[in-house]
Write a protein that holds these residues in place. Structure first.
Motif, short mmCIF file in Angstrom:
data_model
loop_
_atom_site.label_atom_id
_atom_site.label_comp_id
_atom_site.label_asym_id
_atom_site.label_seq_id
_atom_site.Cartn_x
_atom_site.Cartn_y
_atom_site.Cartn_z
N UNK A 66 0.77 -1.23 0.00
CA UNK A 66 0.00 0.00 0.00
C UNK A 66 0.81 1.29 0.00
N UNK A 67 2.12 1.20 0.10
CA UNK A 67 2.97 2.39 0.09
C UNK A 67 3.65 2.51 -1.26
N UNK A 68 3.64 3.72 -1.86
CA UNK A 68 4.19 3.90 -3.22
C UNK A 68 5.67 3.55 -3.33
N UNK A 69 6.03 3.05 -4.50
CA UNK A 69 7.42 2.76 -4.83
C UNK A 69 7.89 3.76 -5.88
N UNK A 70 9.19 3.95 -5.92
CA UNK A 70 9.79 4.82 -6.91
C UNK A 70 9.75 4.14 -8.28
N UNK A 71 9.15 4.81 -9.26
CA UNK A 71 9.09 4.31 -10.63
C UNK A 71 10.01 5.18 -11.47
N UNK A 72 10.78 4.57 -12.35
CA UNK A 72 11.71 5.33 -13.19
C UNK A 72 10.95 6.32 -14.07
N UNK A 73 11.62 7.36 -14.51
CA UNK A 73 10.97 8.41 -15.30
C UNK A 73 10.41 7.89 -16.62
N UNK A 74 10.99 6.82 -17.16
CA UNK A 74 10.46 6.25 -18.41
C UNK A 74 9.38 5.20 -18.16
N UNK A 75 9.07 4.92 -16.89
CA UNK A 75 8.02 3.97 -16.55
C UNK A 75 8.37 2.52 -16.80
N UNK A 76 9.63 2.23 -16.98
CA UNK A 76 10.05 0.86 -17.30
C UNK A 76 10.43 0.02 -16.09
N UNK A 77 10.70 0.65 -14.95
CA UNK A 77 11.11 -0.14 -13.78
C UNK A 77 10.69 0.54 -12.48
N UNK A 78 10.59 -0.28 -11.45
CA UNK A 78 10.27 0.19 -10.10
C UNK A 78 11.30 -0.42 -9.16
N UNK A 79 11.70 0.36 -8.15
CA UNK A 79 12.71 -0.11 -7.21
C UNK A 79 12.16 -0.09 -5.79
N UNK A 80 12.59 -1.06 -5.00
CA UNK A 80 12.26 -1.07 -3.58
C UNK A 80 13.57 -1.30 -2.82
N UNK A 81 13.82 -0.44 -1.85
CA UNK A 81 15.04 -0.54 -1.07
C UNK A 81 15.01 -1.79 -0.19
N UNK A 82 16.18 -2.37 -0.01
CA UNK A 82 16.31 -3.59 0.78
C UNK A 82 15.76 -3.40 2.20
N UNK A 83 15.88 -2.20 2.75
CA UNK A 83 15.42 -1.94 4.12
C UNK A 83 13.90 -2.03 4.24
N UNK A 84 13.16 -1.90 3.13
CA UNK A 84 11.70 -1.99 3.16
C UNK A 84 11.18 -3.41 2.96
#
Length: 81
Positions: free
Chosen positions: A50-68
């Motif tokens: 339910x918490x947003x993830x960072x999506x790349x500016x081109x919309x091709x990938x999303x990242x989640x930090x290991x700490x999350x």
């Protein structure tokens, strides 16, 4: 799904035949579920429990930090068709 020392990077390419697919994968001793809503290779939105993830500016990938990343984490990736 790519794993690095610092994070997990999701770069989807879901064919129509696998629309609304779900993948369960281990990462650092945790069980992670990645749910894809729709199909395609462009991300409309991404969230982890339910918490947003960072999506790349081109919309091709999303990242989640290991700490999350924690036990039974669910990541939902909504794809643009």
């Amino acid at each position: 799904i790519n794993f690095t020392l610092d994070d997990m990077l999701i770069t989807p390419c879901v064919p129509k035949e696998y629309e609304n697919a779900e993948v369960i994968t281990p990462f650092n001793g945790h069980r992670i579920t990645v749910k894809y809503v729709g199909y395609g290779a462009k991300i409309q939105s991404a969230e982890a429990d339910g918490k947003p993830l960072l999506v790349s500016s081109d919309g091709r990938s999303a990242a989640i930090e290991k700490s999350r990343i924690c036990d039974d984490l669910t990541i939902t990736i909504t794809l643009k068709i």
